[in-house]
Motif scaffolding. Sequence first.
Motif, PDB file in Angstrom:
ATOM      1  N   VAL A  75      45.314  43.550  31.964  1.00 29.11           N
ATOM      2  CA  VAL A  75      46.383  42.567  31.918  1.00 29.11           C
ATOM      3  C   VAL A  75      46.598  42.346  30.436  1.00 29.11           C
ATOM      4  O   VAL A  75      45.698  41.884  29.730  1.00 29.11           O
ATOM      5  N   SER A  81      48.063  35.952  31.458  1.00 29.27           N
ATOM      6  CA  SER A  81      46.676  35.571  31.755  1.00 29.27           C
ATOM      7  C   SER A  81      46.558  34.105  32.163  1.00 29.27           C
ATOM      8  O   SER A  81      45.619  33.719  32.844  1.00 29.27           O
ATOM      9  N   PRO A  85      44.412  34.095  35.755  1.00 33.09           N
ATOM     10  CA  PRO A  85      43.173  34.170  34.983  1.00 33.09           C
ATOM     11  C   PRO A  85      42.073  34.971  35.676  1.00 33.09           C
ATOM     12  O   PRO A  85      41.292  35.662  35.003  1.00 33.09           O
ATOM     13  N   THR A  88      42.832  38.693  35.428  1.00 38.27           N
ATOM     14  CA  THR A  88      42.625  39.071  34.030  1.00 38.27           C
ATOM     15  C   THR A  88      41.140  39.326  33.761  1.00 38.27           C
ATOM     16  O   THR A  88      40.769  40.318  33.116  1.00 38.27           O
ATOM     17  N   ASN A  92      40.187  43.092  32.752  1.00 41.18           N
ATOM     18  CA  ASN A  92      39.866  43.216  31.322  1.00 41.18           C
ATOM     19  C   ASN A  92      38.377  43.075  31.045  1.00 41.18           C
ATOM     20  O   ASN A  92      37.879  43.597  30.052  1.00 41.18           O
ATOM     21  N   TYR A 145      42.950  35.395  28.578  1.00 44.14           N
ATOM     22  CA  TYR A 145      43.014  36.769  28.067  1.00 44.14           C
ATOM     23  C   TYR A 145      41.895  36.998  27.041  1.00 44.14           C
ATOM     24  O   TYR A 145      41.149  37.975  27.120  1.00 44.14           O
ATOM     25  N   SER A 148      38.395  37.223  28.617  1.00 39.58           N
ATOM     26  CA  SER A 148      38.125  38.503  29.288  1.00 39.58           C
ATOM     27  C   SER A 148      37.869  39.608  28.261  1.00 39.58           C
ATOM     28  O   SER A 148      36.978  40.443  28.433  1.00 39.58           O
TER      29      SER A 148
END
Length: 325
Positions: A75, A81, A85, A88, A92, A145, A148
Amino acid sequence: MTRAFITGIGGQDGSYLAEQLLSAGAEVHALAHPDDRAPVARGVELHPGDLTDIAQTRHLLLDLAPDEVYNLAGVSSVARSWSEPDLTGQVNGLAAVALLESAWQVQEASGRAVRFVQASSAEIFGEPTSSPQDEATLVKPINPYGVSKAYAHLAVEVYRRRKLHAVSAILYNHESPRRPTQFVTRKITATVAAIAHGEADTLALGNLDARRDWGWAPDYVDALVRAARADDARDYVIATGVAHSVREFVEAAFARAGLEDWESHVVIDPAFVRPVDATELVGDSSRARKFLGWAPSVGFEELVGRMVDRDLELVGDQSSSRPSR
Ligand code: GDP
């Protein structure tokens, strides 16, 4: 012949990376997500799959036994994100660690070194107290983001200790005409082009004062390959070292399109203002310059110019292919 495996082939970076590796004679394999719509360079061998299907991806990697693994899937936008969430974190974070484990297992099984490059991000630093940031800056993200990406970033170090040539490239914002329009740069250049052609009137944005270190995406992809092939595995900040505000980007884009009075076209829409947003991210890439011989080749004005010019062409092509009334 080098055999490379890329995740995230449908994105800006995946497409440039595949082109670079193919032109240097590598055999390129890529995981193709069902949602990928972007055209893929001829010569890439696509393997349908989803990175979060850990068993399937592991099986594929053990089967292919690549020399180089580039993990670019994920993502990719901070904005998204906030609305997703958990997804993500899965893609990630967890899936990146599973891929590291798979690469390590390939190395164990084959007895050949595997080189792993993780596309990390400046967002792992959150709202840094020092500027510019480098590889020693405290990892302290402030959005889903960044969290992650930090998880995967720290796992790279863990696998490096297990003797995998694992590298995190801490990429600052990098742009091109292939950037999707949910990112502010391409949103600006695509809308400016539409305004220049009389097909739009306003550009709705969030925080104009945010400052980012924007570079040219193909330069950043080149850094990934250099990091994979360097003698030693280290993390590298990849950045231009110069920050500009969103406002400066807007001004430069309107000027390039020959439009005066940008302020009459720009409106601030709270929907595009983030819950929290780093005010300035700027990177010190001294280590990459020293150990990888890397340097950015495209400055800010040139970057804006290339993106605006391409969008003007695209809008022009669309207008001329429309039937005249
Ligand atoms: P990011 O740095 O990876 O989140 O990349 P973006 O291109 O999405 O955002 C860069 C900066 O532009 C952030 O500080 C945003 O808050 C700011 N920004 C201002 N207006 C907008 C907008 O309309 N869309 C996006 N995506 N970002 C905006």
